[in-house]
Design a protein around this motif. Structure first.
Motif, mmCIF file in Angstrom:
data_model
loop_
_atom_site.group_PDB
_atom_site.id
_atom_site.type_symbol
_atom_site.label_atom_id
_atom_site.label_comp_id
_atom_site.label_asym_id
_atom_site.label_seq_id
_atom_site.Cartn_x
_atom_site.Cartn_y
_atom_site.Cartn_z
ATOM 1 N N ILE A 1 51.588 35.212 48.556
ATOM 2 C CA ILE A 1 50.258 34.708 48.215
ATOM 3 C C ILE A 1 49.196 35.491 48.973
ATOM 4 O O ILE A 1 48.194 35.921 48.395
ATOM 5 N N PHE A 2 49.429 35.703 50.240
ATOM 6 C CA PHE A 2 48.488 36.433 51.077
ATOM 7 C C PHE A 2 48.277 37.844 50.530
ATOM 8 O O PHE A 2 47.152 38.330 50.417
ATOM 9 N N PHE A 3 49.368 38.487 50.155
ATOM 10 C CA PHE A 3 49.291 39.842 49.622
ATOM 11 C C PHE A 3 48.408 39.885 48.366
ATOM 12 O O PHE A 3 47.504 40.711 48.237
ATOM 13 N N PHE A 4 48.666 38.962 47.433
ATOM 14 C CA PHE A 4 47.879 38.970 46.187
ATOM 15 C C PHE A 4 46.421 38.619 46.437
ATOM 16 O O PHE A 4 45.527 39.156 45.785
ATOM 17 N N TYR A 5 46.177 37.709 47.369
ATOM 18 C CA TYR A 5 44.796 37.371 47.697
ATOM 19 C C TYR A 5 44.056 38.627 48.159
ATOM 20 O O TYR A 5 42.957 38.929 47.701
ATOM 21 N N LEU A 6 44.688 39.378 49.058
ATOM 22 C CA LEU A 6 44.010 40.571 49.589
ATOM 23 C C LEU A 6 43.885 41.653 48.524
ATOM 24 O O LEU A 6 42.829 42.265 48.358
ATOM 25 N N ALA A 7 44.978 41.869 47.782
ATOM 26 C CA ALA A 7 44.969 42.957 46.804
ATOM 27 C C ALA A 7 43.929 42.702 45.710
ATOM 28 O O ALA A 7 43.173 43.610 45.339
ATOM 29 N N THR A 8 43.862 41.472 45.208
ATOM 30 C CA THR A 8 42.893 41.206 44.135
ATOM 31 C C THR A 8 41.467 41.326 44.662
ATOM 32 O O THR A 8 40.579 41.796 43.951
ATOM 33 N N SER A 9 41.243 40.927 45.921
ATOM 34 C CA SER A 9 39.888 41.029 46.474
ATOM 35 C C SER A 9 39.470 42.488 46.596
ATOM 36 O O SER A 9 38.341 42.862 46.252
ATOM 37 N N ALA A 10 40.392 43.318 47.111
ATOM 38 C CA ALA A 10 40.063 44.735 47.276
ATOM 39 C C ALA A 10 39.745 45.359 45.918
ATOM 40 O O ALA A 10 38.783 46.129 45.767
ATOM 41 N N PHE A 11 40.532 45.002 44.909
ATOM 42 C CA PHE A 11 40.310 45.520 43.564
ATOM 43 C C PHE A 11 38.936 45.082 43.039
ATOM 44 O O PHE A 11 38.199 45.857 42.425
ATOM 45 N N ALA A 12 38.614 43.810 43.351
ATOM 46 C CA ALA A 12 37.347 43.259 42.873
ATOM 47 C C ALA A 12 36.149 44.018 43.457
ATOM 48 O O ALA A 12 35.175 44.297 42.753
ATOM 49 N N ILE A 13 36.237 44.374 44.734
ATOM 50 C CA ILE A 13 35.123 45.133 45.324
ATOM 51 C C ILE A 13 34.986 46.464 44.597
ATOM 52 O O ILE A 13 33.882 46.928 44.310
ATOM 53 N N GLY A 14 36.130 47.058 44.283
ATOM 54 C CA GLY A 14 36.128 48.329 43.547
ATOM 55 C C GLY A 14 35.388 48.175 42.219
ATOM 56 O O GLY A 14 34.521 48.988 41.867
#
Ligand code: ASP
Length: 436
Positions: free
Chosen positions: A92-105
């Motif tokens: 869950i932690f991994f997906f939370y971080l990965a989706t956020s980073a993608f969103a900033i992009g």
């Protein structure tokens, strides 16, 4: 479904979601009409009535939020093995971080495509809030409460999550104790919190019956005050943000996570995700929406062991909508101040600080605007009185409510998507609910 009789029977018997949608549309129309026809004190006078009814809804949700987090987390953590909890937690932690980073992009990309820019002279009078400097160590240390009662009183969600998790884990060990007396006491405490969780769930169902009126009250104010301002460059910013929000929902949530990774029917997911989406949209608070998000996860068949910690955690640390907003808003302020966008190292800094800022910020209305201050500080664009950057920041603050609606809806949907797909992957869902 049982049919209600009496004076308000027509209201309760009409599909809740349709009622909420009507409240939403009516609120937007009334808001636009009011905002363009009356102004000043007269407008404020009318709006205070709408916000009164809107705030009843927000307060009811907030009233339920903490008892719900504490009770479901303690029950959830004490019914799962710590090893399993760890495995699910890491994903869950991994997906939370990965989706956020993608969103900033996506946010930065949309900023680059729409290139919102304003002509502002320096020395604007409007000013603005100070960025608070919190180090990464402080952010992490603050997760551990030193006084749990103070954390509850001050609605600090992360420390409450931490305490409830540890409490739940300790309880799970006691429930396996060989000593009958200890085991009985532990079982009793477990049943106590299980009972509270059930009662609170029942309360949410009742509160949601009020949602249509609350939604109307909340949305009218936003459209009356922010709606007429959305012209020119501010309109471009709103469009850039909402296009990015939509791309993120379709690409990352629907196609990639729900369909391809989770192999879940998107329509089935939407059926239960609609309520938290709309509630987040109008309340502009992930924390406040938590009761509704938790109820949606329950209806989707996600086990309490997973959603009880992943949703409160997500409400605080996972903010994809805010990340997109940060990308677009930072681009606007940079273009307005410098006349050009970011270099690669600045982009790296933005991604890093935006992710950290969202971990350290609560899911409350307007939090994104504070995160923006931290991001701007990090790329050497501080908001100081009288500067062009401060003028640009003040402009964007004027329509923050509108942008916040979209970003909060996304923040909350992201939590529910990650929770549901990870639970499905880890076989911690009730398939009879998820697949029907
Ligand atoms: N209002 C948002 C939320 O509650 C945070 C933000 O302002 O971006 O998730």
């Amino acid at each position: 479904m049982e049919t209600k009789k009496g004076l308000l029977g027509w209201y309760f018997n009409f599909n809740l979601l349709y009622r909420i949608m009507i409240g939403l549309i009516l609120g937007a129309v009334i808001g636009m009409v009011l905002g363009t026809t009356i102004e000043g004190e007269a407008l404020q006078g009318v709006l205070s009535w709408f916000s009164f009814f809107g705030n009843i809804f927000v307060r009811l949700l907030n009233m339920i939020m903490l008892p719900l987090i504490i009770s479901t987390l303690i029950v959830g953590a004490s019914s799962v093995s710590p090893a399993q909890l760890g495995k699910v937690g890491i994903r869950i932690f991994f997906f939370y971080l990965a989706t956020s980073a993608f969103a900033i992009g996506i946010g930065l990309a949309m900023g680059g495509i729409f290139r919102p820019q304003a002509e502002i002279a320096a020395l604007t009078e409007e000013i603005v809030r100070e960025a608070t400097r919190t180090s990464i160590f402080d952010i992490l240390l603050n997760i551990i409460p030193t006084n749990i009662v103070a954390s509850i009183v001050n609605v600090q969600v992360l420390p409450v999550i931490f305490f409830s998790l540890v409490f739940g884990l300790a309880l799970s060990y006691l429930r396996m104790s060989g000593d009958a007396r200890i085991k009985n006491t532990a079982d009793m405490i477990y049943s106590f919190f299980e009972g509270i969780a059930e009662i609170v769930m029942k309360m949410i169902k009742g509160v949601m019956q009020y949602a249509p009126i609350g939604v109307l009250g909340l949305i009218t104010g936003v459209f009356a005050t922010s709606g007429p301002r959305v012209v020119g460059v501010l309109g471009t910013i709103v469009i850039a943000c909402f296009v990015a929000y939509t791309i993120h929902v379709v690409l990352v949530y629907a196609i990639f996570l729900i369909k391809m990774y989770g192999k879940i029917n998107v329509r089935r997911f939407i059926r239960d995700a609609k309520n938290p989406f709309i509630t987040a949209f109008v309340t502009r608070s992930s924390n406040g929406t938590l009761p509704v998000t938790i109820q949606a996860a329950e209806n989707l068949g996600v086990k309490k062991d997973v959603y009880s910690f992943s949703l409160p955690l997500g409400a605080t640390i996972n903010m994809d909508g805010a990340a997109i907003y940060l990308g677009v808003a930072a681009t606007f302020i940079a273009l307005t101040t410098w006349g050009h966008g970011f270099n690669p190292s600045q982009i790296g800094i933005i991604i890093l600080t935006a992710t950290l800022a969202s971990i350290g910020s609560a899911g409350i209305p307007g939090a994104g605007a504070i995160m923006l201050l931290m991001v701007l500080e990090a790329i050497n664009l501080p908001i100081q009185s009288g500067t062009v950057a401060a003028g640009a920041y003040a402009m964007i603050l004027g329509i923050d409510a509108l942008l916040d609606m979209g970003r909060t809806a996304l923040n909350v949907t992201g939590d529910l998507v990650v929770t549901t797909v990870v639970a499905k992957k880890m076989k911690m869902v009730d398939l009879s609910k998820l697949e029907n």
